[in-house]
Design a protein around this motif. Structure first.
Motif, PDB file in Angstrom:
ATOM      1  N   MET A  19       0.845  -1.200   0.000  1.00  0.00           N
ATOM      2  CA  MET A  19       0.000   0.000   0.000  1.00  0.00           C
ATOM      3  C   MET A  19       0.881   1.251   0.000  1.00  0.00           C
ATOM      4  O   MET A  19       1.835   1.334   0.782  1.00  0.00           O
ATOM      5  CB  MET A  19      -0.887   0.059   1.267  1.00  0.00           C
ATOM      6  N   GLU A  20       0.602   2.204  -0.878  1.00  0.00           N
ATOM      7  CA  GLU A  20       1.337   3.452  -0.952  1.00  0.00           C
ATOM      8  C   GLU A  20       0.977   4.302   0.288  1.00  0.00           C
ATOM      9  O   GLU A  20      -0.164   4.281   0.758  1.00  0.00           O
ATOM     10  CB  GLU A  20       0.958   4.228  -2.225  1.00  0.00           C
ATOM     11  N   LYS A  21       1.970   5.056   0.800  1.00  0.00           N
ATOM     12  CA  LYS A  21       1.728   5.824   2.027  1.00  0.00           C
ATOM     13  C   LYS A  21       0.607   6.855   1.885  1.00  0.00           C
ATOM     14  O   LYS A  21      -0.071   7.200   2.846  1.00  0.00           O
ATOM     15  CB  LYS A  21       3.028   6.538   2.461  1.00  0.00           C
ATOM     16  N   ASP A  22       0.375   7.337   0.646  1.00  0.00           N
ATOM     17  CA  ASP A  22      -0.688   8.359   0.481  1.00  0.00           C
ATOM     18  C   ASP A  22      -1.996   7.727  -0.010  1.00  0.00           C
ATOM     19  O   ASP A  22      -2.950   8.447  -0.345  1.00  0.00           O
ATOM     20  CB  ASP A  22      -0.233   9.432  -0.513  1.00  0.00           C
ATOM     21  N   ALA A  23      -2.047   6.403  -0.045  1.00  0.00           N
ATOM     22  CA  ALA A  23      -3.277   5.742  -0.506  1.00  0.00           C
ATOM     23  C   ALA A  23      -4.428   6.040   0.449  1.00  0.00           C
ATOM     24  O   ALA A  23      -4.212   6.219   1.658  1.00  0.00           O
ATOM     25  CB  ALA A  23      -3.046   4.231  -0.554  1.00  0.00           C
ATOM     26  N   LYS A  24      -5.648   6.106  -0.105  1.00  0.00           N
ATOM     27  CA  LYS A  24      -6.811   6.326   0.768  1.00  0.00           C
ATOM     28  C   LYS A  24      -7.300   4.961   1.255  1.00  0.00           C
ATOM     29  O   LYS A  24      -7.642   4.097   0.461  1.00  0.00           O
ATOM     30  CB  LYS A  24      -7.930   7.072   0.034  1.00  0.00           C
ATOM     31  N   ILE A  25      -7.274   4.795   2.582  1.00  0.00           N
ATOM     32  CA  ILE A  25      -7.575   3.498   3.201  1.00  0.00           C
ATOM     33  C   ILE A  25      -8.817   3.620   4.077  1.00  0.00           C
ATOM     34  O   ILE A  25      -8.849   4.465   4.989  1.00  0.00           O
ATOM     35  CB  ILE A  25      -6.383   3.014   4.054  1.00  0.00           C
ATOM     36  N   TYR A  26      -9.817   2.807   3.802  1.00  0.00           N
ATOM     37  CA  TYR A  26     -11.048   2.795   4.599  1.00  0.00           C
ATOM     38  C   TYR A  26     -11.006   1.625   5.570  1.00  0.00           C
ATOM     39  O   TYR A  26     -10.864   0.467   5.151  1.00  0.00           O
ATOM     40  CB  TYR A  26     -12.272   2.670   3.675  1.00  0.00           C
ATOM     41  N   VAL A  27     -11.080   1.924   6.873  1.00  0.00           N
ATOM     42  CA  VAL A  27     -11.152   0.863   7.877  1.00  0.00           C
ATOM     43  C   VAL A  27     -12.598   0.808   8.357  1.00  0.00           C
ATOM     44  O   VAL A  27     -13.041   1.674   9.134  1.00  0.00           O
ATOM     45  CB  VAL A  27     -10.194   1.110   9.059  1.00  0.00           C
ATOM     46  N   ALA A  28     -13.345  -0.164   7.856  1.00  0.00           N
ATOM     47  CA  ALA A  28     -14.744  -0.323   8.281  1.00  0.00           C
ATOM     48  C   ALA A  28     -14.739  -0.977   9.657  1.00  0.00           C
ATOM     49  O   ALA A  28     -14.079  -1.985   9.861  1.00  0.00           O
ATOM     50  CB  ALA A  28     -15.491  -1.197   7.277  1.00  0.00           C
ATOM     51  N   GLY A  29     -15.444  -0.371  10.618  1.00  0.00           N
ATOM     52  CA  GLY A  29     -15.445  -0.889  11.986  1.00  0.00           C
ATOM     53  C   GLY A  29     -14.253  -0.393  12.777  1.00  0.00           C
ATOM     54  O   GLY A  29     -13.715  -1.070  13.642  1.00  0.00           O
ATOM     55  N   HIS A  30     -13.831   0.826  12.520  1.00  0.00           N
ATOM     56  CA  HIS A  30     -12.569   1.381  13.050  1.00  0.00           C
ATOM     57  C   HIS A  30     -12.559   1.553  14.564  1.00  0.00           C
ATOM     58  O   HIS A  30     -11.490   1.701  15.166  1.00  0.00           O
ATOM     59  CB  HIS A  30     -12.276   2.727  12.395  1.00  0.00           C
ATOM     60  N   ARG A  31     -13.710   1.503  15.199  1.00  0.00           N
ATOM     61  CA  ARG A  31     -13.730   1.680  16.662  1.00  0.00           C
ATOM     62  C   ARG A  31     -13.719   0.326  17.388  1.00  0.00           C
ATOM     63  O   ARG A  31     -13.585   0.273  18.600  1.00  0.00           O
ATOM     64  CB  ARG A  31     -15.009   2.403  17.095  1.00  0.00           C
ATOM     65  N   GLY A  32     -13.855  -0.757  16.650  1.00  0.00           N
ATOM     66  CA  GLY A  32     -13.956  -2.087  17.268  1.00  0.00           C
ATOM     67  C   GLY A  32     -12.606  -2.632  17.705  1.00  0.00           C
ATOM     68  O   GLY A  32     -11.568  -1.974  17.542  1.00  0.00           O
ATOM     69  N   LEU A  33     -12.648  -3.830  18.265  1.00  0.00           N
ATOM     70  CA  LEU A  33     -11.419  -4.504  18.735  1.00  0.00           C
ATOM     71  C   LEU A  33     -10.404  -4.597  17.595  1.00  0.00           C
ATOM     72  O   LEU A  33      -9.258  -4.175  17.723  1.00  0.00           O
ATOM     73  CB  LEU A  33     -11.784  -5.904  19.237  1.00  0.00           C
ATOM     74  N   VAL A  34     -10.843  -5.113  16.427  1.00  0.00           N
ATOM     75  CA  VAL A  34      -9.916  -5.317  15.308  1.00  0.00           C
ATOM     76  C   VAL A  34      -9.658  -4.009  14.575  1.00  0.00           C
ATOM     77  O   VAL A  34      -8.508  -3.626  14.325  1.00  0.00           O
ATOM     78  CB  VAL A  34     -10.470  -6.374  14.322  1.00  0.00           C
ATOM     79  N   MET A  85      -8.758 -15.660   8.167  1.00  0.00           N
ATOM     80  CA  MET A  85      -9.557 -16.353   9.180  1.00  0.00           C
ATOM     81  C   MET A  85      -8.844 -16.284  10.535  1.00  0.00           C
ATOM     82  O   MET A  85      -8.049 -17.148  10.862  1.00  0.00           O
ATOM     83  CB  MET A  85      -9.764 -17.816   8.790  1.00  0.00           C
ATOM     84  N   PRO A  86      -9.108 -15.224  11.332  1.00  0.00           N
ATOM     85  CA  PRO A  86      -8.471 -15.125  12.642  1.00  0.00           C
ATOM     86  C   PRO A  86      -9.073 -16.089  13.652  1.00  0.00           C
ATOM     87  O   PRO A  86     -10.271 -16.376  13.585  1.00  0.00           O
ATOM     88  CB  PRO A  86      -8.759 -13.684  13.081  1.00  0.00           C
ATOM     89  N   THR A  87      -8.267 -16.544  14.578  1.00  0.00           N
ATOM     90  CA  THR A  87      -8.735 -17.337  15.712  1.00  0.00           C
ATOM     91  C   THR A  87      -9.347 -16.376  16.731  1.00  0.00           C
ATOM     92  O   THR A  87      -9.510 -15.186  16.444  1.00  0.00           O
ATOM     93  CB  THR A  87      -7.553 -18.127  16.312  1.00  0.00           C
ATOM     94  N   ASN A  88      -9.686 -16.852  17.950  1.00  0.00           N
ATOM     95  CA  ASN A  88     -10.303 -15.985  18.955  1.00  0.00           C
ATOM     96  C   ASN A  88      -9.365 -14.827  19.308  1.00  0.00           C
ATOM     97  O   ASN A  88      -8.183 -15.028  19.506  1.00  0.00           O
ATOM     98  CB  ASN A  88     -10.624 -16.784  20.225  1.00  0.00           C
ATOM     99  N   LEU A  89      -9.898 -13.618  19.361  1.00  0.00           N
ATOM    100  CA  LEU A  89      -9.097 -12.418  19.561  1.00  0.00           C
ATOM    101  C   LEU A  89      -9.389 -11.746  20.897  1.00  0.00           C
ATOM    102  O   LEU A  89     -10.456 -11.976  21.486  1.00  0.00           O
ATOM    103  CB  LEU A  89      -9.397 -11.415  18.437  1.00  0.00           C
ATOM    104  N   TYR A  90      -8.464 -10.912  21.341  1.00  0.00           N
ATOM    105  CA  TYR A  90      -8.667 -10.105  22.558  1.00  0.00           C
ATOM    106  C   TYR A  90      -7.722  -8.906  22.474  1.00  0.00           C
ATOM    107  O   TYR A  90      -6.773  -8.904  21.677  1.00  0.00           O
ATOM    108  CB  TYR A  90      -8.375 -10.945  23.813  1.00  0.00           C
ATOM    109  N   GLY A  91      -7.995  -7.887  23.297  1.00  0.00           N
ATOM    110  CA  GLY A  91      -7.133  -6.697  23.288  1.00  0.00           C
ATOM    111  C   GLY A  91      -7.908  -5.428  23.597  1.00  0.00           C
ATOM    112  O   GLY A  91      -9.061  -5.482  24.036  1.00  0.00           O
ATOM    113  N   PRO A  92      -7.304  -4.237  23.344  1.00  0.00           N
ATOM    114  CA  PRO A  92      -7.963  -2.961  23.681  1.00  0.00           C
ATOM    115  C   PRO A  92      -9.274  -2.786  22.909  1.00  0.00           C
ATOM    116  O   PRO A  92      -9.400  -3.244  21.791  1.00  0.00           O
ATOM    117  CB  PRO A  92      -6.928  -1.918  23.234  1.00  0.00           C
ATOM    118  N   ASN A  93     -10.221  -2.077  23.544  1.00  0.00           N
ATOM    119  CA  ASN A  93     -11.535  -1.795  22.938  1.00  0.00           C
ATOM    120  C   ASN A  93     -12.355  -3.064  22.707  1.00  0.00           C
ATOM    121  O   ASN A  93     -13.173  -3.130  21.792  1.00  0.00           O
ATOM    122  CB  ASN A  93     -11.404  -1.053  21.594  1.00  0.00           C
ATOM    123  N   ASP A  94     -12.090  -4.082  23.535  1.00  0.00           N
ATOM    124  CA  ASP A  94     -12.904  -5.291  23.423  1.00  0.00           C
ATOM    125  C   ASP A  94     -14.273  -5.026  24.046  1.00  0.00           C
ATOM    126  O   ASP A  94     -14.481  -4.014  24.711  1.00  0.00           O
ATOM    127  CB  ASP A  94     -12.189  -6.459  24.145  1.00  0.00           C
TER     128      ASP A  94
END
Ligand SMILES: NC(=O)C1=CN([C@@H]2O[C@H](COP(=O)(O)OP(=O)(O)OC[C@H]3O[C@@H](n4cnc5c(N)ncnc54)[C@H](OP(=O)(O)O)[C@@H]3O)[C@@H](O)[C@H]2O)C=CC1
Ligand SMILES: C[C@H]1O[C@H](OP(=O)(O)OP(=O)(O)OC[C@H]2O[C@@H](n3cnc4c(=O)[nH]c(N)nc43)[C@H](O)[C@@H]2O)[C@@H](O)[C@@H](O)C1=O
Length: 313
Positions: free
Chosen positions: A1-16, A163-172
């Motif tokens: 990904m180019e540093k100036d590329a426009k990147i959309y993170v859908a669900g940006h407030r969630g755990l992932v 396909m991630p396994t069970n996750l945990y971390g900040p904003n869970d």
């Protein structure tokens, strides 16, 4: 990904999603775009279309979904299948219609058969009966995978599925009824310690085994694969280690310093007995997990306490 590329993170407030944003920003990506659920409901096809047509997005991390643990999945299967199918369909189709260069779709290891050979290889998909407690969600996830693969085949798009396994971390999610096991146990043991409760109730028999990956590791893997993987086949993301729910409860109890007892409520569902994933493909692609469960648990407990101090609990 180019540093100036426009990147959309859908669900940006969630755990992932929040972990992906932290990692992208740390790597110097500045042209990030996001919308909260209230600003843009991804189940609304027209509104999603207007967003994609206005933004001219280059890359999409599809980390928005209706997500929950075993109780939420078994209690609300209609919502899980409907909302996740709508979110996937709308984001994938509008990505195609507006020429998104590459999209990463987040599936889950719950897509695999309940009694798949362990560790589970990617080739086990659709090779047997699914676990009943999260079948609706799993079907929605499998549909997302098949949508990506079908758009790639017919339209020449570059949509990869992990396909991630069970996750945990900040904003869970720490809600007692809708959360996954690890955050639920962190909260249960913390509150039992504060209230001097004589025991903590853990659901099920404690015998099922689970694998746990920290969300910062997952985010790193997703960004790595967005840059280095363009295949049509799914890729498992895990740590290659598993433990029983009883062992997990003992670990959480120790990290939090709770001294009471653990009781198991076998009236609650165990779910699938094991779901450790084979990570040979991921390792061959050049990525390995870094955060051990012991390190991750300590960090997660600290994040949990920081969140409490913010909300004044
Ligand atoms: N957590 C886990 O253990 C695992 C998660 N995954 C996958 O990772 C992805 C992210 O999961 P996770 O981060 O844990 O989930 P979270 O619930 O933490 O985050 C999901 C995000 O999606 C948003 N969202 C939900 N519905 C909509 C909607 N209709 N419109 C717009 N935004 C919406 C939520 O916003 P809001 O909260 O405001 O509704 C939230 O920000 C999912 O695809 C999940 O299947 C895979 C394996 C394991
Ligand atoms: C990631 C994956 O996660 C989900 O599958 P799951 O791993 O079965 O979900 P879970 O984390 O909720 O439970 C794991 C185990 O833990 C036990 N358990 C004990 N005590 C608590 C407890 O207090 N809460 C919860 N939730 N579980 C508990 C629980 O009884 C079960 O045996 C899918 O819905 C789907 O979302 C998916 O993709």
């Amino acid at each position: 990904m180019e540093k100036d590329a426009k990147i959309y993170v859908a669900g940006h407030r969630g755990l992932v999603g929040s972990a992906i944003v932290r990692n992208l920003e740390a790597q110097g990506f500045r042209n990030l775009v996001f919308r909260t659920h209230a600003e843009l409901d991804l189940t609304d096809y027209r509104k999603v279309g207007a967003f994609f047509q206005n933004e001219s997005i280059d890359y999409v991390f599809l980390a928005a979904a209706k997500v929950g643990g075993i109780m939420a999945n078994s209690s609300y299967p209609a919502e899980f299948i409907k909302e996740n199918l709508m979110i996937e369909t709308h984001v994938i189709d509008w990505s195609y219609k507006t020429g998104v260069k590459k999209l990463l779709f987040l599936g889950s290891t719950c897509i695999y058969p309940k009694f798949a050979e362990q560790p589970i290889k990617e080739t086990e998909l659709l090779n047997g009966q699914l676990e009943a407690t999260n079948e609706a969600y799993a079907i929605a996830k499998i549909t997302g995978i098949k949508m990506c693969q079908s758009y790639n085949a017919q339209y020449g798009t570059h949509y990869i599925s992990v396909m991630p396994t069970n996750l945990y971390g900040p904003n869970d999610n720490y809600d007692y009824m809708t959360s996954h096991v690890l955050p639920a146990l962190v909260r249960k043991f913390y509150e039992a310690k504060m209230n001097h409760d004589p025991y903590v109730v853990v659901w099920g028999t404690g015998r099922p085994k689970r694998e746990f990956l920290h969300s910062d590791d997952l985010a790193d893997a997703c960004i790595y694969l967005m840059n280095h993987y363009d295949g049509n086949e799914i890729v498992n993301i895990g740590v290659g280690k598993e433990l029983t729910i009883r062992e997990l409860a003992e670990k959480v109890k120790e990290v939090i310093g709770y001294t009471g007892d653990i009781h198991f409520d076998s009236s609650k569902p165990d779910g699938t007995p094991r779901k450790i994933v084979d990570v040979t493909k991921l390792h061959a692609l050049g990525w390995k997990a870094n955060i051990s469960l012991d390190q991750g648990l300590k960090r997660t407990y600290q994040d949990f306490l920081n969140t409490l101090s913010k909300v004044g609990n």
